[in-house]
Design a protein around this motif. Structure first.
Motif, PDB file in Angstrom:
ATOM      1  N   VAL A 149       0.837  -1.202   0.000  1.00  0.00           N
ATOM      2  CA  VAL A 149       0.000   0.000   0.000  1.00  0.00           C
ATOM      3  C   VAL A 149       0.870   1.249   0.000  1.00  0.00           C
ATOM      4  O   VAL A 149       0.556   2.248  -0.661  1.00  0.00           O
ATOM      5  N   LYS A 150       1.988   1.193   0.720  1.00  0.00           N
ATOM      6  CA  LYS A 150       2.919   2.333   0.703  1.00  0.00           C
ATOM      7  C   LYS A 150       3.450   2.584  -0.696  1.00  0.00           C
ATOM      8  O   LYS A 150       3.550   3.743  -1.154  1.00  0.00           O
ATOM      9  N   ASP A 151       3.794   1.513  -1.403  1.00  0.00           N
ATOM     10  CA  ASP A 151       4.279   1.675  -2.776  1.00  0.00           C
ATOM     11  C   ASP A 151       3.206   2.269  -3.680  1.00  0.00           C
ATOM     12  O   ASP A 151       3.499   3.097  -4.550  1.00  0.00           O
ATOM     13  N   LEU A 152       1.953   1.854  -3.485  1.00  0.00           N
ATOM     14  CA  LEU A 152       0.869   2.403  -4.301  1.00  0.00           C
ATOM     15  C   LEU A 152       0.631   3.875  -3.997  1.00  0.00           C
ATOM     16  O   LEU A 152       0.449   4.691  -4.910  1.00  0.00           O
ATOM     17  N   ILE A 514       3.149  -1.153 -15.924  1.00  0.00           N
ATOM     18  CA  ILE A 514       3.311  -2.341 -15.091  1.00  0.00           C
ATOM     19  C   ILE A 514       3.964  -1.982 -13.763  1.00  0.00           C
ATOM     20  O   ILE A 514       3.673  -2.582 -12.727  1.00  0.00           O
ATOM     21  N   SER A 515       4.856  -0.991 -13.767  1.00  0.00           N
ATOM     22  CA  SER A 515       5.536  -0.605 -12.532  1.00  0.00           C
ATOM     23  C   SER A 515       4.578  -0.053 -11.492  1.00  0.00           C
ATOM     24  O   SER A 515       4.915   0.006 -10.311  1.00  0.00           O
ATOM     25  N   ARG A 516       3.380   0.359 -11.914  1.00  0.00           N
ATOM     26  CA  ARG A 516       2.391   0.867 -10.962  1.00  0.00           C
ATOM     27  C   ARG A 516       1.514  -0.236 -10.398  1.00  0.00           C
ATOM     28  O   ARG A 516       0.693   0.013  -9.522  1.00  0.00           O
ATOM     29  N   TYR A 517       1.663  -1.442 -10.900  1.00  0.00           N
ATOM     30  CA  TYR A 517       0.823  -2.554 -10.474  1.00  0.00           C
ATOM     31  C   TYR A 517       1.171  -2.934  -9.039  1.00  0.00           C
ATOM     32  O   TYR A 517       2.331  -2.845  -8.630  1.00  0.00           O
ATOM     33  N   PRO A 518       0.183  -3.358  -8.230  1.00  0.00           N
ATOM     34  CA  PRO A 518       0.486  -3.757  -6.846  1.00  0.00           C
ATOM     35  C   PRO A 518       1.542  -4.848  -6.791  1.00  0.00           C
ATOM     36  O   PRO A 518       1.560  -5.753  -7.627  1.00  0.00           O
TER      37      PRO A 518
END
Length: 588
Positions: A149-152, A514-518
């Motif tokens: 979630v932090k990455d998102l 793709i880099s934005r994918y969970p």
């Protein structure tokens, strides 16, 4: 395991399995009750801290990007500011209670599912696994959820907002709203909300008994015959619970049908605006009732078609579904060919594993690791690339953009050579339109990749041209380095070079998405660590020669985990000096 045949054999098998099932369920519930508070505590504190800590930055940066973007005009900016304000406020209100609820649900269900999964086929010492599985993994899984979630909220959010801020509109003309079409669109939306709300409610109430009894019939048949959801042990508790709670599922379906009238009815505004016609908007409102009726008939296996009229609501349609008893061509074709009942799934567990998009994402990063190590050993990926990635500086993008695009390109070339109808993976498995993950996010990647594959196949590149294309895709973010690294291919003219550059840019855009994918950011961090170790080996690996440098590299891993340029390309930022100055001001 084949299910028993015959009623008495099936009944006896069910009675023998019942105590076994009850014991596993009780054990799973006990583990869930013990671990639920800890998982809830981790997720509630972690997610709430992320939401509250990043919310001011989200507010400021969202407003800044909307105001400064060149994609839309002033009216659209004003509407976006209003919509984003509502979304940000709702996110703050719903996010914190949602994190607590998510922690409770995950902390309770994860141990229960792990308990039933411990007795699956191929498990050694199932009794030990029944008690051990789902304990520590639930705690670590809660931490993983917080990290994803932090990455998102940080990396994916800023990647999306940078696109809004930096991209230029096509033809240098921003998107704007036609104000004269707004009244007709609002009237169509009001009529759609009123009519669809009434009709969808009546249709759902009329058909809910059909859903109730047909669902019970199918579940009881599967229960007696140990088929469908009752075949896999891990799914038995939830399938059995579905029989008891099926009336609530029907009630939820009725409520969902009523709620679906809101977006479907409001879509009349979009139709009226797109067609610049109030008549078309009202025609859609009438037709949406027929569309919903036909859809529910198909889901419930009732008679196809609808008694409601389906009018023409697009000006460019060649034909319309007019008449009170008209049916779509798909239903007529189905009637002619004979309706075939859907085949039952032999194993839910295997089906979920096969069509899980996260498995494909895991395969992508495994290939990135394998091919990245080969590129490191060849000296193509250098220490500078890894240092730029782990420090978060705007660099060439060879590692975070070029390498995944390089792997995807190899899959496209492999598929084109094998005349595959889909995408052929390195392990020999094939992803086609039939077995691909039924996920909307995956559709955004799969269909464009198939188009690129067909274009590559039509070009019929030679081996030298393929190597040129691979290096161009890998080094597209570093033009100076590409000039010295690209192989010289005499057969390439200016037209083919331009086509190769277009392929590289499109693959770069897909990789950025793709880099934005969970979970992609977490997997990317593990990839960089593996490449760092491989680079140390190629540099000597000995502590006596490179000890201080290796220690310095490992010390930079912490900085790498906070890198802010996941999926961001150098060529975009180099064109916008303002983006370069603002990108360094963000810290999580």
């Amino acid at each position: 395991m084949e299910p028993p045949s015959g009623f008495w054999a099936s009944l006896w098998s069910f009675l023998k399995f019942l105590p076994y099932f009850c014991g596993l369920l009780i054990l799973g519930v006990i583990k869930g009750l013990l671990l639920c508070p800890w998982a809830c505590l981790i997720m509630a504190i972690g997610l709430s801290a992320l939401i509250l800590g990043l919310w001011p930055m989200h507010v400021i940066w969202t407003y800044y990007c909307i105001i400064r973007t060149k994609l839309v005009g002033p009216v659209v900016k004003f509407l976006l500011l209003i919509a984003s304000t509502a979304i940000l406020i709702l996110w703050l209100i719903v996010g914190i209670p949602g994190s607590i609820l998510a922690g409770l649900v995950y902390g309770f269900l994860a141990p229960v599912m792990a308990t039933f999964g411990a007795v699956g086929e191929g498990k050694e010492k199932p009794l030990v696994h029944c008690f051990v599985d789902g304990t520590w993994s639930t705690v670590t899984g809660s931490c993983t959820v917080v990290r994803d979630v932090k990455d998102l909220l940080f990396h994916s959010y800023f990647s999306i907002m940078d696109d809004l801020l930096l991209q230029a509109p096509p033809d240098e003309k921003p998107y704007e709203i036609r104000l004269l079409d707004i009244p007709g669109a609002l009237l169509s939306a009001a009529c759609g909300l009123l009519l669809d709300g009434i009709m969808f409610t009546l249709i759902a109430i009329y058909k809910c008994p059909v859903m109730l009894f047909k669902g019970w019939k199918r579940l009881i048949q599967d229960l007696i015959g140990r088929e469908g959801p009752f075949l896999e042990t891990a799914c038995v508790p939830f399938a059995g619970l579905a029989i008891l709670l099926w009336p609530f599922a029907v009630l939820g379906a009725v409520l969902a049908s009523i709620l679906s009238s809101i977006p479907l009815g409001a879509y009349g505004a979009a139709v009226a605006y797109q067609e610049s016609s109030l008549k078309m908007g009202l025609s859609y409102v009438v037709s949406s009732v027929s569309i919903f009726d036909e859809y529910t008939n198909d889901v419930l296996d009732m008679a196809p078609g609808s008694c409601f009229p389906r009018l023409k609501y697009r000006k460019n349609e060649d034909s319309s579904h007019g008449g009170s008893l008209s049916r779509p061509a798909s239903f007529d074709k189905e009637k002619q060919e004979g309706k075939k009942p859907p085949a039952r799934v032999s194993s839910f567990k295997n089906s979920i594993d096969e069509f899980n998009p996260f498995k494909l994402l895991e395969h992508l990063f495994a290939e990135c690791k394998h091919q990245g190590e080969a590129l490191v050993s060849k000296g193509v990926i250098t220490m500078k690339d890894i240092e730029e990635t782990k420090s978060g500086k705007v660099g060439s993008g060879v590692l975070n953009v070029g390498l995944p695009a390089y792997v995807i390109l190899n899959a496209l070339l492999r598929s084109a050579k094998a005349n595959s109808v889909g995408l052929l993976l390195s392990d020999g498995s094939e992803i086609t339109s039939d077995n691909r993950p039924k996920h909307t996010l995956f559709d955004w990647f799969f269909d464009p990749l198939l188009v690129i594959k067909e274009q590559i196949k039509a070009e019929n590149f030679t081996e030298e041209e393929e190597e040129y294309l691979k290096m161009r895709v890998l080094l597209i973010g570093d033009p100076d380095r590409a000039k010295g690294s690209l192989p010289h291919v005499p057969s390439l003219d200016e037209r083919k070079k331009a086509e190769i550059d277009a392929f590289a840019r499109r693959l770069q855009g897909i990789t950025k998405s793709i880099s934005r994918y969970p979970t992609s950011k977490r997997r990317f961090d593990a990839l960089v660590k593996a490449l760092l170790l491989e680079l140390e080996k190629t540099m000597g690996g000995g502590q006596s020669t490179n000890g201080s440098q290796s220690q310095s590299l490992r010390g930079g891993i912490g900085r790498m985990l906070s890198q802010k340029s996941m999926g961001k390309t150098a060529n975009i930022r180099d064109e916008d000096p303002e983006a370069q100055t603002t990108s360094y001001d963000r810290t999580p």
